[in-house]
Design a protein around this motif. Structure first.
Motif, mmCIF file in Angstrom:
data_model
loop_
_atom_site.group_PDB
_atom_site.id
_atom_site.type_symbol
_atom_site.label_atom_id
_atom_site.label_comp_id
_atom_site.label_asym_id
_atom_site.label_seq_id
_atom_site.Cartn_x
_atom_site.Cartn_y
_atom_site.Cartn_z
ATOM 1 N N ARG A 140 42.331 35.252 35.775
ATOM 2 C CA ARG A 140 41.605 36.413 36.292
ATOM 3 C C ARG A 140 40.516 36.869 35.311
ATOM 4 N N HIS A 141 39.804 35.924 34.729
ATOM 5 C CA HIS A 141 38.739 36.245 33.792
ATOM 6 C C HIS A 141 37.384 36.086 34.480
ATOM 7 N N VAL A 142 36.327 36.498 33.785
ATOM 8 C CA VAL A 142 34.956 36.334 34.282
ATOM 9 C C VAL A 142 34.259 35.290 33.420
ATOM 10 N N ILE A 143 33.634 34.316 34.067
ATOM 11 C CA ILE A 143 32.857 33.293 33.356
ATOM 12 C C ILE A 143 31.404 33.744 33.316
ATOM 13 N N VAL A 144 30.838 33.816 32.119
ATOM 14 C CA VAL A 144 29.432 34.185 31.951
ATOM 15 C C VAL A 144 28.675 32.954 31.448
ATOM 16 N N VAL A 145 27.729 32.489 32.246
ATOM 17 C CA VAL A 145 26.929 31.306 31.910
ATOM 18 C C VAL A 145 25.580 31.778 31.375
ATOM 19 N N GLY A 146 25.265 31.390 30.139
ATOM 20 C CA GLY A 146 24.006 31.812 29.525
ATOM 21 C C GLY A 146 24.254 32.942 28.544
ATOM 22 N N ILE A 147 24.257 32.627 27.240
ATOM 23 C CA ILE A 147 24.606 33.633 26.243
ATOM 24 C C ILE A 147 23.365 34.016 25.444
ATOM 25 N N GLY A 148 22.355 34.452 26.165
ATOM 26 C CA GLY A 148 21.181 35.033 25.518
ATOM 27 C C GLY A 148 21.390 36.536 25.370
ATOM 28 N N HIS A 149 20.287 37.278 25.275
ATOM 29 C CA HIS A 149 20.400 38.727 25.110
ATOM 30 C C HIS A 149 21.063 39.375 26.330
ATOM 31 N N VAL A 150 20.661 38.934 27.526
ATOM 32 C CA VAL A 150 21.253 39.514 28.742
ATOM 33 C C VAL A 150 22.724 39.121 28.854
ATOM 34 N N GLY A 151 23.016 37.852 28.621
ATOM 35 C CA GLY A 151 24.404 37.410 28.702
ATOM 36 C C GLY A 151 25.310 38.153 27.742
ATOM 37 N N LEU A 152 24.824 38.381 26.503
ATOM 38 C CA LEU A 152 25.626 39.123 25.525
ATOM 39 C C LEU A 152 25.857 40.557 25.964
ATOM 40 N N ARG A 153 24.830 41.192 26.528
ATOM 41 C CA ARG A 153 25.001 42.567 27.020
ATOM 42 C C ARG A 153 26.051 42.614 28.125
ATOM 43 N N ILE A 154 26.000 41.629 29.007
ATOM 44 C CA ILE A 154 26.978 41.564 30.097
ATOM 45 C C ILE A 154 28.387 41.416 29.539
ATOM 46 N N ILE A 155 28.539 40.525 28.546
ATOM 47 C CA ILE A 155 29.862 40.296 27.959
ATOM 48 C C ILE A 155 30.385 41.554 27.288
ATOM 49 N N ARG A 156 29.517 42.260 26.557
ATOM 50 C CA ARG A 156 29.946 43.503 25.913
ATOM 51 C C ARG A 156 30.433 44.522 26.935
ATOM 52 N N GLU A 157 29.703 44.643 28.048
ATOM 53 C CA GLU A 157 30.111 45.590 29.093
ATOM 54 C C GLU A 157 31.466 45.194 29.687
ATOM 55 N N LEU A 158 31.650 43.906 29.947
ATOM 56 C CA LEU A 158 32.908 43.437 30.517
ATOM 57 C C LEU A 158 34.069 43.679 29.568
ATOM 58 N N LEU A 159 33.852 43.436 28.270
ATOM 59 C CA LEU A 159 34.917 43.669 27.290
ATOM 60 C C LEU A 159 35.276 45.145 27.207
ATOM 61 N N GLN A 160 34.275 46.016 27.308
ATOM 62 C CA GLN A 160 34.549 47.457 27.291
ATOM 63 C C GLN A 160 35.374 47.880 28.499
ATOM 64 N N MET A 161 35.220 47.148 29.605
ATOM 65 C CA MET A 161 36.001 47.461 30.809
ATOM 66 C C MET A 161 37.384 46.828 30.763
#
Length: 366
Positions: A140-161
């Motif tokens: 039940r995880h989220v896969i994020v493809v592309g770890i640029g600036h946008v991808g990192l921001r997305i990952i940070r938001e997901l981890l905070q949730m």
């Protein structure tokens, strides 16, 4: 939450962490065994099968003392290091083992040493195997493809949730790598357009996939691959795709009729944010089924149409939700009482469809 419940939750999380660690070690051990599978296979074959064959030939076709099967693995090992505990046989078919076992020992040790040196010096490859082992324990995880600036921001938001994330990219910067390590996010290095990389990222167990590379064409190819694999697995989960080109965004939307595929254009998201920032404080923008919703913070003007009206009246007449009221030095009131009267200089947090919000902001300024 009571102290007891917090303690129970902490214990459950701790047990979950231990179990995950055990699963990671198990998967990683299997990966290591695969690296050494050839020398290990030759070793067990020569010691056990070779021992059985030697005992059978000795006991059936020679006049030597009978040999016990239980002793044969030790005898075969001893032959490998030229320290045999038995007499040299006269039969050629047995003497062959005395020459063959040392040669096999050289192969086993040499091949094992080569693999060890390769793993020791090619640490990136070893790390990749470990990351795959970690990702294999996620559910039940989220896969994020592309770890640029946008991808990192997305990952940070997901981890905070509190959402677990597996990252996928061909390569990453030192900054991104440090962020992923800090968040305990496994990184699968590889091309997300290939099935094996998506499989290593746990696509069959994921709750959603976000495609956020800076290349629209790569995003399109990854989207098509994920959609194909979703159909193969007979699974349905959200697939969110980042696009820069509005025309390509519209084409993708026309290709994929699946409501779980959401294509988000950077201009669609950023342009409203710039416009709203000029007139009010936008807090959040959501897009659900092609309808945009806004959460904004608004200061009630002296001559605003809302002055003198109750919370209930504004909500019913304007089709909005007032989720917070802040007045003067008082503490902000979340979900304010419906009978409260709105006054000038009150700060409101409103949630509604985009068009409704635009109308309210405009009339508040008039």
């Amino acid at each position: 939450m009571s102290e007891g419940r917090r303690a129970n939750t902490a214990r459950r999380q701790e047990r979950k962490g231990y179990l995950r660690s055990l699963r990671v070690v198990w998967h990683d051990t299997r990966a290591l065994v695969r690296e050494f599978r050839r020398p290990l296979f030759v070793f067990f074959l020569s010691v056990f099968l070779g021992g059985y064959v030697y005992a059978y030939l000795n006991n059936s076709f020679s006049s030597n003392d009978p040999l016990e099967l239980v002793d044969m693995p030790y005898i075969m090992l001893a032959l490998m290091v030229l320290e045999a505990p038995i007499e040299v046989p006269a039969e050629p078919h047995l003497i062959l083992f005395w020459y063959l076992q040392p040669v096999l020992a050289v192969y086993i040790v040499g091949q094992g040493a080569v693999n060890f040196v390769r793993l020791f010096f090619m640490r990136d490859q070893r790390r990749s195997a470990w990351e795959v082992a970690v990702a294999s324990t996620y559910r039940r995880h989220v896969i994020v493809v592309g770890i640029g600036h946008v991808g990192l921001r997305i990952i940070r938001e997901l981890l905070q949730m509190g959402t677990e994330v597996v990252a996928v990219d061909l390569h990453t910067s030192e900054e991104a790598d440090a962020d992923l390590r800090a968040g305990n996010v496994p990184l699968i290095l590889g091309d997300a357009r290939t099935e094996i990389v998506l499989d290593n990222a746990g696509l069959s167990r994921a709750r959603a996939v976000i495609v956020a590379t800076s290349d629209d064409h790569i995003n399109l190819e990854v989207t098509m691959r994920v959609q194909y694999l979703k159909q193969e697995m007979n699974r349905s989960f959200p697939l969110i795709v980042r696009m820069w080109d509005d025309s390509l965004k519209r084409q993708i939307e026309s290709i994929f009729s699946d409501k779980n595929v959401k294509v988000m254009s950077a201009s669609d998201l950023v342009a409203p944010a710039f416009a709203w920032a000029a007139v009010t404080d936008i807090e959040q923008t959501l897009q659900i089924d092609n309808t945009t919703y806004n959460l904004i913070r608004l200061t009630v003007r002296q001559a605003s149409f809302m002055v003198g009206k109750t919370i209930d009246a504004v909500e019913n007449d304007e089709g909005v939700d007032i989720v917070l009221l802040h007045r003067g030095q008082a503490a902000p009131e979340v979900h304010p009482r419906g009978e409260q009267v709105i006054g000038p200089d009150d700060t409101l947090v409103l949630f509604a469809e985009h068009d409704r919000i635009i109308d309210i902001v405009k009339r508040n300024e008039d």
